[in-house]
Design an enzyme around this catalytic site. Structure first.
Site, PDB file in Angstrom:
ATOM      1  N   ASP A 626       0.856  -1.189   0.000  1.00 50.75           N
ATOM      2  CA  ASP A 626       0.000   0.000   0.000  1.00 50.75           C
ATOM      3  C   ASP A 626       0.891   1.238   0.000  1.00 50.75           C
ATOM      4  OD1 ASP A 626      -1.827   2.031   0.395  1.00 50.75           O
ATOM      5  OD2 ASP A 626      -3.022   0.921   1.840  1.00 50.75           O
ATOM      6  N   HIS A 661      -3.637  -0.479  -1.822  1.00 54.15           N
ATOM      7  CA  HIS A 661      -4.683   0.222  -1.085  1.00 54.15           C
ATOM      8  C   HIS A 661      -6.074  -0.324  -1.401  1.00 54.15           C
ATOM      9  CE1 HIS A 661      -5.828   3.439   1.538  1.00 54.15           C
ATOM     10  NE2 HIS A 661      -6.635   3.978   0.661  1.00 54.15           N
TER      11      HIS A 661
END
Length: 692
Positions: A626, A661
């Site tokens: 992420d 993400h």
């Protein structure tokens, strides 16, 4: 069924002597070393935490029912809204369980579709995603961006639509950018950053974006720099060519601030300079279309719920700006031009409402939608008389309609077949009062006939930030939760865009506590009205919603039975030091500012854990790749929570590998994660699972 909890043994997380001074306040940060995701020590810690988490999840019998049901329901054909370029239509389709949706093209709507790009062939595990596409006006060439393992970084290539073969063009170091072709199809505009350090590219801050023009067949090193601002490191640029091909519109953004500048360049004059049309960050401006030198804008200038104005670039002074469609009671979400008319998308209490106006602003009609839900689409060119839109709700899978702009008639184009009966469920919208008396809407969906006896397991979800609105949408994951007997509640908190910019600003910076108060009040309303009880209530949210969950579980640990903070912003004193985190200072405020530091420190989830407190059962989720909200937030919060918690409920962190993400995550990984979430809640909320 009650599951006796065995005490879990968590990994011993090393604490270091790290203390920082913030405006005279000493703040310890003993887990700072977890900010380096690539260190051997962090990797060992991740492996040890995952061992605890997955061992726990594996022992939950319900998971063996939940995952197959998720897989069964997920296995239906999913189509995107088709759009037309030249004499071709383009759309995405997923057969059901494909990790990534496939891009198709066809020359007539009843013709034979052909695969244009299948991202599933680009990696064995489905972790390479087609993240962006731009097609020339004649439909002959496609520029496309790929991202790997959920990263925001993209690499762009160009494909010949007819042959399906790639050209030699290959562009790198692109992030937060699309591509926009010139009308002649000879090249496109895009934005990129300078090449980062390969080792630290997933953590390093992103500054100094630049707008380039790439001419087909040339190396990226020869791309023409169109605009950059060495004096403004936070500015980003989006270049879009108008439909008539005459202008390049340069939208200038600064972080996530809901205000922007607009510049333009005359493309009919090779040496034309960039003209600053709107040079103050005083409102949000989106170019809808142009009629020669007259540009139509959607803006919230002097209209927090939005309006449409016209600016003539030949006479651009503000006293000459014209209002075309005035501000309404509803929030203007978007606008386009079709059939030489404005098609406007409004939000009325977080539900879609579509209205059509003539170019002089006179009202034509409201589009009749199939029900209460969310509509999207209505794309096309200025004189198109036909368009497409999708409609979805909590119990209505996304269905695509053709819309006749002349007659106002909608006809069904594609309807998915999902293995459930929508009539078994009901959705209601309620309004409750927050701590300060503000009226907040909430959607509640569940099986028909539930008893309001306080015993229903309930999943309360929220976001509350960045002017993002939570509108009704269909989710297989949510459906399985309701099949398990759970209640789904989605609160439209301040900080979102449901009621325009005033609603957004009431939940940002110094007002951020309002968002948490709204969420807590939603939980209290659900309990007071017999839907659930604290022991049966779970809260969830991702990213800014992960912050929401972290703040509420630390402020009111007594109110919730479980918490699921996903990819959350949990360290409010260091969020701005990684990747694009600095851009969120316009939303949260900056720890460098004393007044804003005091607010941030007061609710920062990491810094408000108190030793000896019994916290709700918690499963934190994050991903090792992420590069939007770096996993350090979740790593540090998990370590601190495991140390502070005095309760008997599990505190776990689930760390996905080769994922980011959320964007582009393969279907297989999504199903695994949802199965783990619901299995965790079934166990800790002591839910019966005979319904599956």
């Amino acid at each position: 069924m009650t599951y006796p909890e065995k005490p879990l043994t968590y990994p011993q997380t090393r604490k270091a002597e790290q203390v920082d001074d913030y405006h005279g306040t000493s703040v310890s940060d003993p887990y700072r070393w977890l900010e380096d995701p690539d260190s051997d020590e962090t990797k060992v810690w991740v492996e040890a935490e995952n061992q605890v988490t997955f061992s726990y999840l594996k022992e939950i019998p319900a998971r063996e029912k939940i995952k197959p049901r998720l897989t069964q329901l997920w296995d239906y054909e999913k189509y995107s809204i088709p759009y037309k370029k030249g004499n071709r239509y383009f759309y995405y389709k997923n057969d059901g369980l494909q990790n990534q949706s496939v891009l198709y093209t066809l020359t007539s709507l009843d013709g034979e579709p052909r695969v244009l790009l299948d991202p599933n062939t680009l990696s064995e595990d489905g972790t390479v995603a087609l993240s962006s596409v731009a097609i020339t006006e004649d439909g002959k060439l496609m520029a496309y961006g790929l991202s790997a393992s959920g990263s925001d970084w993209q690499e762009w290539k160009v494909r010949d639509v007819e042959t399906g073969s790639d050209l030699s063009d290959h562009l790198k170091w692109i992030k937060f950018s699309g591509a926009s072709w010139t009308l002649d199809g000879q090249g496109f505009f895009y934005s990129r950053y300078d090449e980062p350090n390969e080792k630290t590219k997933l953590e390093d801050v992103n500054y100094y974006q630049k707008l380039f023009y790439h001419r087909l067949g040339t190396p990226q090193s020869e791309d023409v720099l169109i605009y950059h601002r060495p004096d403004q490191k936070e500015w980003g640029f989006s270049g879009d060519v108008t439909e008539d091909g005459k202008y390049l519109i340069i939208t200038v953004w600064r972080g996530t601030e809901p205000k922007n500048l607009v510049f333009y360049k005359d493309l009919t004059e090779p040496a034309a300079p960039v003209i600053e049309l709107i040079s103050e960050f005083d409102a949000k401006y989106s170019v809808i279309d142009n009629d020669g030198s007259v540009f139509w804008f959607q803006t919230d200038l002097d209209a927090p719920r939005g309006r449409v104005i016209a600016i003539d670039t030949q006479n651009p002074s503000r006293d000459r700006w014209q209002e075309i469609i005035p501000e309404a009671d509803e929030v203007l979400e978007g606008a386009g031009v079709l059939n030489n008319q404005f098609v406007t998308d409004y939000l009325k209490d977080a539900r879609s409402q579509l209205k059509i106006f003539n170019l002089d602003g006179s009202f034509v009609r409201e589009v009749e939608l199939p029900g209460i839900g969310s509509a999207g689409g209505f794309g096309g060119k200025r004189y198109d008389t036909e368009t497409f839109y999708s409609f979805t709700g909590y119990t209505a899978p996304s269905t695509i309609y053709r819309y006749n702009m002349v007659t106002g008639e909608s006809t069904l184009y594609r309807q998915p077949k999902v293995d459930f009966n929508p009539a078994d469920y009901e959705t209601e919208q309620v309004f409750y009062s927050s701590k300060d008396g503000t009226r907040v809407p909430m959607f509640i969906t569940h099986k028909k006939g539930i008893q309001l006896d306080g015993n229903n397991a309930t999943y309360l979800y929220g976001y509350g930030g960045f002017s993002i609105s939570l509108t009704p949408s269909f989710s297989v994951g949510q459906l399985v939760w309701m099949e398990l007997g759970g209640v789904l509640a989605i609160a439209n908190l301040r900080g979102g865009g449901e009621y325009g910019e005033e609603w957004h600003q009431a939940g940002m910076k110094l007002q951020k506590q309002n968002v948490f108060d709204d969420f807590i009040a939603a939980a209290e309303w659900l309990i007071a009205n017999g839907y659930t009880s604290p022991a049966k209530l779970a809260i969830g949210g991702g990213s800014n919603g992960g912050l929401l969950v972290g703040a509420c579980m630390t402020q009111r640990p007594d109110l919730f039975g479980a918490a699921l903070p996903a990819v959350g912003v949990l360290d409010m004193l260091r969020f701005h030091k990684f990747t694009i985190g600095w851009a969120w200072c316009s939303e949260y405020g900056s720890p460098e500012n004393l007044e804003e530091f005091e607010i941030l420190y007061a609710y920062s989830p990491l810094h408000n854990l108190k030793a000896g407190t019994a916290y709700p059962a918690t499963m934190i989720t994050t991903a090792d790749h992420d590069d939007r909200v770096v996993p350090a937030h979740s790593f540090k919060f998990a370590a601190a929570l495991q140390e502070a918690d005095a309760g008997e409920k599990p505190v776990l962190i689930r760390i996905e590998t080769k994922a980011g993400h959320g964007a582009g995550k393969p279907t297989a990984k999504i199903i695994e994660e949802i199965a783990d979430k619901w299995a965790f809640l079934v166990r800790v909320l002591e839910m019966p699972v005979s319904s599956l």
